[in-house]
Write a protein that holds these residues in place. Structure first.
Motif, PDB file in Angstrom:
ATOM      1  N   SER A 129       0.873  -1.155   0.000  1.00 15.53           N
ATOM      2  CA  SER A 129       0.000   0.000   0.000  1.00 15.53           C
ATOM      3  C   SER A 129       0.911   1.205   0.000  1.00 15.53           C
ATOM      4  CB  SER A 129      -0.894  -0.005   1.230  1.00 15.53           C
ATOM      5  OG  SER A 129      -1.722   1.130   1.219  1.00 15.53           O
ATOM      6  N   ASP A 169      -8.509   0.707   6.406  1.00 11.89           N
ATOM      7  CA  ASP A 169      -8.971  -0.556   5.838  1.00 11.89           C
ATOM      8  C   ASP A 169      -9.612  -0.306   4.480  1.00 11.89           C
ATOM      9  OD1 ASP A 169      -8.172  -2.041   8.089  1.00 11.89           O
ATOM     10  OD2 ASP A 169     -10.041  -1.543   9.128  1.00 11.89           O
ATOM     11  N   THR A 209     -10.357   3.789   1.174  1.00 14.53           N
ATOM     12  CA  THR A 209     -10.159   3.268   2.528  1.00 14.53           C
ATOM     13  C   THR A 209     -11.029   4.035   3.521  1.00 14.53           C
ATOM     14  OG1 THR A 209      -8.310   4.772   2.967  1.00 14.53           O
ATOM     15  CG2 THR A 209      -7.766   2.609   2.045  1.00 14.53           C
ATOM     16  N   ASP A 210     -11.249   3.406   4.672  1.00 15.76           N
ATOM     17  CA  ASP A 210     -11.988   4.080   5.736  1.00 15.76           C
ATOM     18  C   ASP A 210     -11.022   4.814   6.652  1.00 15.76           C
ATOM     19  OD1 ASP A 210     -10.824   2.137   7.398  1.00 15.76           O
ATOM     20  OD2 ASP A 210     -12.671   0.994   7.636  1.00 15.76           O
TER      21      ASP A 210
END
Length: 104
Positions: free
Chosen positions: A19, A45, A40-41
């Motif tokens: 990532s 995640d 992503t949150d």
């Protein structure tokens, strides 16, 4: 989404790895590289699904985005030694990574 994760897959397939964001990726001319952007949150995640993105290269003479620049998965054409910043935007959210291209 709170952010964007950028992951990489080299020529020959396999799954996406890593990532990246605000870090550099070292590659060599002749290597096929594919990048994927995933929303992503707040915890970092990856959220399910793919959303339309906007990809840009800061220097197309070094690295060019190949294919639809609004897709969440793009191929890179490594054209010449140097550095190009690849930026992906998803609405107001963006992430960048430097692609450092070396000679074969």
């Amino acid at each position: 989404p709170a952010g964007i994760a950028i992951s990489r897959r080299d020529e020959g397939g396999g799954s996406f790895s890593g990532s990246f964001g605000d870090v550099s990726i070292d590659v060599t001319i002749g290597l096929g590289v594919t990048l994927r952007a995933a929303p992503t949150d707040d915890a970092g995640d990856i959220l399910a699904g793919a959303l339309d993105c906007e990809w840009q290269s800061s220097d197309d003479s070094v690295v060019e985005i190949v294919g639809d620049p609004t897709d969440n998965v793009v191929d890179l054409d490594l054209k010449a030694p140097g550095t190009s910043t690849i930026t992906v935007k998803l609405g107001a959210i963006e992430a960048s990574t430097d692609i450092v291209v070396g000679a074969p």
